[in-house]
Design a protein around this motif. Sequence first.
Motif, PDB file in Angstrom:
ATOM      1  N   HIS A  79       4.029  -4.526 -10.198  1.00 28.97           N
ATOM      2  CA  HIS A  79       5.040  -4.692  -8.838  1.00 28.97           C
ATOM      3  C   HIS A  79       4.274  -5.159  -7.413  1.00 28.97           C
ATOM      4  CE1 HIS A  79       8.518  -3.888 -11.684  1.00 28.97           C
ATOM      5  NE2 HIS A  79       7.546  -3.166 -12.028  1.00 28.97           N
ATOM      6  N   ASP A  80       3.147  -5.495  -7.626  1.00 31.54           N
ATOM      7  CA  ASP A  80       2.358  -5.672  -6.129  1.00 31.54           C
ATOM      8  C   ASP A  80       2.062  -4.467  -5.501  1.00 31.54           C
ATOM      9  OD1 ASP A  80       1.780  -8.256  -7.287  1.00 31.54           O
ATOM     10  OD2 ASP A  80       3.699  -9.109  -6.086  1.00 31.54           O
ATOM     11  N   MET A  81       1.820  -3.081  -6.147  1.00 32.90           N
ATOM     12  CA  MET A  81       1.785  -2.229  -5.475  1.00 32.90           C
ATOM     13  C   MET A  81       0.232  -1.358  -5.652  1.00 32.90           C
ATOM     14  SD  MET A  81       5.506  -0.289  -5.408  1.00 32.90           S
ATOM     15  CE  MET A  81       6.878  -1.215  -5.321  1.00 32.90           C
ATOM     16  N   ILE A  82      -0.153  -0.675  -4.943  1.00 37.54           N
ATOM     17  CA  ILE A  82      -1.335   0.054  -5.073  1.00 37.54           C
ATOM     18  C   ILE A  82      -1.429   1.309  -4.169  1.00 37.54           C
ATOM     19  CG2 ILE A  82      -2.479  -1.262  -3.278  1.00 37.54           C
ATOM     20  CD1 ILE A  82      -5.312  -0.720  -4.777  1.00 37.54           C
ATOM     21  N   VAL A  83      -1.627   2.186  -5.048  1.00 37.07           N
ATOM     22  CA  VAL A  83      -1.544   3.707  -4.343  1.00 37.07           C
ATOM     23  C   VAL A  83      -2.874   3.873  -3.675  1.00 37.07           C
ATOM     24  CG1 VAL A  83      -1.518   6.153  -4.844  1.00 37.07           C
ATOM     25  CG2 VAL A  83      -0.270   4.626  -6.093  1.00 37.07           C
ATOM     26  N   VAL A  84      -2.856   4.079  -2.249  1.00 37.38           N
ATOM     27  CA  VAL A  84      -4.147   4.077  -1.567  1.00 37.38           C
ATOM     28  C   VAL A  84      -4.489   5.311  -1.061  1.00 37.38           C
ATOM     29  CG1 VAL A  84      -3.762   1.765  -0.509  1.00 37.38           C
ATOM     30  CG2 VAL A  84      -2.798   3.690   0.751  1.00 37.38           C
ATOM     31  N   GLY A  85      -3.376   6.671  -1.310  1.00 30.94           N
ATOM     32  CA  GLY A  85      -3.817   7.972  -1.095  1.00 30.94           C
ATOM     33  C   GLY A  85      -2.572   9.014  -1.389  1.00 30.94           C
ATOM     34  N   GLU A  86      -2.885  10.199  -1.364  1.00 27.92           N
ATOM     35  CA  GLU A  86      -1.850  11.115  -1.752  1.00 27.92           C
ATOM     36  C   GLU A  86      -2.174  12.206  -0.631  1.00 27.92           C
ATOM     37  OE1 GLU A  86      -3.015  13.708  -5.135  1.00 27.92           O
ATOM     38  OE2 GLU A  86      -4.246  11.957  -5.447  1.00 27.92           O
ATOM     39  N   ALA A  87      -0.919  13.038  -0.658  1.00 24.54           N
ATOM     40  CA  ALA A  87      -1.139  14.267   0.394  1.00 24.54           C
ATOM     41  C   ALA A  87      -0.214  15.390   0.106  1.00 24.54           C
ATOM     42  CB  ALA A  87      -0.676  13.648   1.961  1.00 24.54           C
ATOM     43  N   ALA A  88      -0.515  16.442   0.341  1.00 20.87           N
ATOM     44  CA  ALA A  88       0.152  17.554  -0.263  1.00 20.87           C
ATOM     45  C   ALA A  88       1.168  18.053   0.828  1.00 20.87           C
ATOM     46  CB  ALA A  88      -0.912  19.024  -0.393  1.00 20.87           C
ATOM     47  N   ASN A  89       1.331  17.545   2.015  1.00 24.87           N
ATOM     48  CA  ASN A  89       2.461  17.996   2.836  1.00 24.87           C
ATOM     49  C   ASN A  89       2.461  16.928   4.040  1.00 24.87           C
ATOM     50  OD1 ASN A  89       0.728  18.810   5.100  1.00 24.87           O
ATOM     51  ND2 ASN A  89      -0.018  20.554   3.755  1.00 24.87           N
ATOM     52  N   ASP A 127       2.123   0.933   3.963  1.00 24.88           N
ATOM     53  CA  ASP A 127       3.449   0.119   3.738  1.00 24.88           C
ATOM     54  C   ASP A 127       4.550   1.068   3.194  1.00 24.88           C
ATOM     55  OD1 ASP A 127       2.114  -2.368   4.561  1.00 24.88           O
ATOM     56  OD2 ASP A 127       1.129  -2.353   2.495  1.00 24.88           O
ATOM     57  N   LEU A 128       4.408   1.767   2.109  1.00 29.95           N
ATOM     58  CA  LEU A 128       5.364   2.507   1.468  1.00 29.95           C
ATOM     59  C   LEU A 128       4.861   3.923   1.197  1.00 29.95           C
ATOM     60  CD1 LEU A 128       7.922   2.306  -0.120  1.00 29.95           C
ATOM     61  CD2 LEU A 128       6.881   1.315  -1.988  1.00 29.95           C
ATOM     62  N   ARG A 170       0.590  -1.292  -0.093  1.00 30.47           N
ATOM     63  CA  ARG A 170       0.063  -0.028   0.212  1.00 30.47           C
ATOM     64  C   ARG A 170       0.855   1.442  -0.090  1.00 30.47           C
ATOM     65  NH1 ARG A 170      -3.102  -3.114   4.886  1.00 30.47           N
ATOM     66  NH2 ARG A 170      -0.885  -3.297   5.285  1.00 30.47           N
ATOM     67  N   VAL A 171       0.582   2.121  -1.155  1.00 29.66           N
ATOM     68  CA  VAL A 171       1.555   3.230  -1.297  1.00 29.66           C
ATOM     69  C   VAL A 171       0.806   4.400  -0.931  1.00 29.66           C
ATOM     70  CG1 VAL A 171       3.029   4.230  -3.145  1.00 29.66           C
ATOM     71  CG2 VAL A 171       2.899   1.916  -3.101  1.00 29.66           C
ATOM     72  N   LEU A 172       1.460   5.675  -0.253  1.00 29.98           N
ATOM     73  CA  LEU A 172       1.121   6.857  -0.271  1.00 29.98           C
ATOM     74  C   LEU A 172       1.990   7.692  -0.720  1.00 29.98           C
ATOM     75  CD1 LEU A 172      -0.656   9.169   1.088  1.00 29.98           C
ATOM     76  CD2 LEU A 172       0.836   9.033   3.266  1.00 29.98           C
ATOM     77  N   ILE A 173       1.321   8.748  -1.763  1.00 29.42           N
ATOM     78  CA  ILE A 173       2.438   9.673  -2.412  1.00 29.42           C
ATOM     79  C   ILE A 173       2.042  11.131  -1.521  1.00 29.42           C
ATOM     80  CG2 ILE A 173       2.957  10.925  -4.739  1.00 29.42           C
ATOM     81  CD1 ILE A 173       3.223   7.741  -4.645  1.00 29.42           C
TER      82      ILE A 173
END
Length: 357
Positions: free
Chosen positions: A26-36, A50-51, A3-6
Motif C-alpha cells: 500500500h505504498d507505505m514504509i515504517v520509518v520509525g517507532e516510539a514508546a510514548n 506522513d502517517l 512514511r509511517v511512525l508507530i
Amino acid sequence: MIRVLIVDDDKLARKGFISIMPWTNHDMIVVGEAANGAKALEFMERHEVDLMFVDLSMPVMSGMELLQVTRQRFPGLRSVILSFHEEFENVQTAYRMGVLDYISKVRLESEDDEQILNRIQQQMTGEKPHHSAKPPAVSAPVAASEQDVCLQEEEEWRGLEQEWRSHYWLYNESVFQRLCKRTVEAKVSFRRLEGLFMRVLSQMETVIAMDAELRSDANDVRSAVEWLRDYRKRVYAHVAASSDFTNTTTSILRAVLFIREQASNTLHAEDVADHVHMSRSYFSQCFKKLTGTTFNDYLRQERIRAAERLLCETNQSIAWVAHAVGYNDSKYFSHLFYEQTRLLPSEFRAQFHRGEE
C-alpha cells in the motif's frame, strides 16, 4: 511512499504490528517507532513522517496529548489510533480531532490487514480502493470472480457510508428504516461500521448538544444498528423538550415532529415555518437541504406511512383511512399510495395479512 511512525508503549505490540501489516503493498514504509508521545515528537523533529499509528494509553505523554500537539506542530501529519473497546469516549474525541481511522487491538488478529491499509491509503491519497495483495493460488476465473465480489462489497460499503454520513436518516423515517435494513443485510465488518458510527456521532454532537457514546456491549452489526435506533429516539426526545430555536438542525427536527402530529390536518409550509420561528423561504431552503426532500413531498410520505399503519392495524374502509390521513378523495389517495408503494391500499392490506398467517 507514505512514511509511517508507530507509537506504542508496548514494545512487543509495536514489533508485532510492524511485522504483520503488508505495508509495501500500500505504498507505505515504517520509518520509525516510539514508546510514548514525547519520544514520537523527538523523532518527528528529525525525520519526515506522513502517517502516525498511535496508541491512546501511554505513559509520559498519552496518545490524546500527542494528537493535540501534532495537530499544531505538524498540520500535514495524518493519524490512525490504536485502542481497546473500553476507550470509546477517547476514540470519539480523536475522531473530532481529525484522525483517519482507528484499529481495535482486541480484534486486530481477526481483521483483514489488506482492507485496513487499503482504506487508510485511500483516505491519504484520495484514490479509489484497490486490491494490491498477492493473488491467491487459484485459477484465473475464480480469482476474477473473487475480485468482483470484493469490488461489489466495497461499492456497497461506500454507498452505505455515504447515506449514513448524509444524515437524511435522522429526519426521514422511511430512509432510516430502509438504511437500517440494508446495513444489517450487507456484508460489512462490525469494526468498520463501528468506526463510521463514531464519526457520525461526532458530527452530530457539533450541531446537537447531546452527549452520546456507542455502548461497549454493541458487538455486532445488528446490535450497533439497534443502538443507533435508540440514539435517534433520544435525539427526538431531546429536541421535543428543548426550547432553543437558534439551532437550524434542532428547528428542522422540531418541524418534523410537528408534521407528524399534524399530518392528518390541512398543513402548509407556512404553518410549520411559523411553528419553528422561521420565514417560509428560509424554512423551505433548510428543510430541503437537511431532509433531502421538499416539504410537500415529505408531508405526502408521512401521510402514506400513517396510512400503512392504519391499514395494518384496523379494518376500516379505504375511504376512512384516506380521510384519517388528510385526503377527502379516496381515489386520489389510492393514486398517491400506489405511487409510493407500488401497491393499491387494498393490496397492501391483503399482503400484510398474508404475512401474518
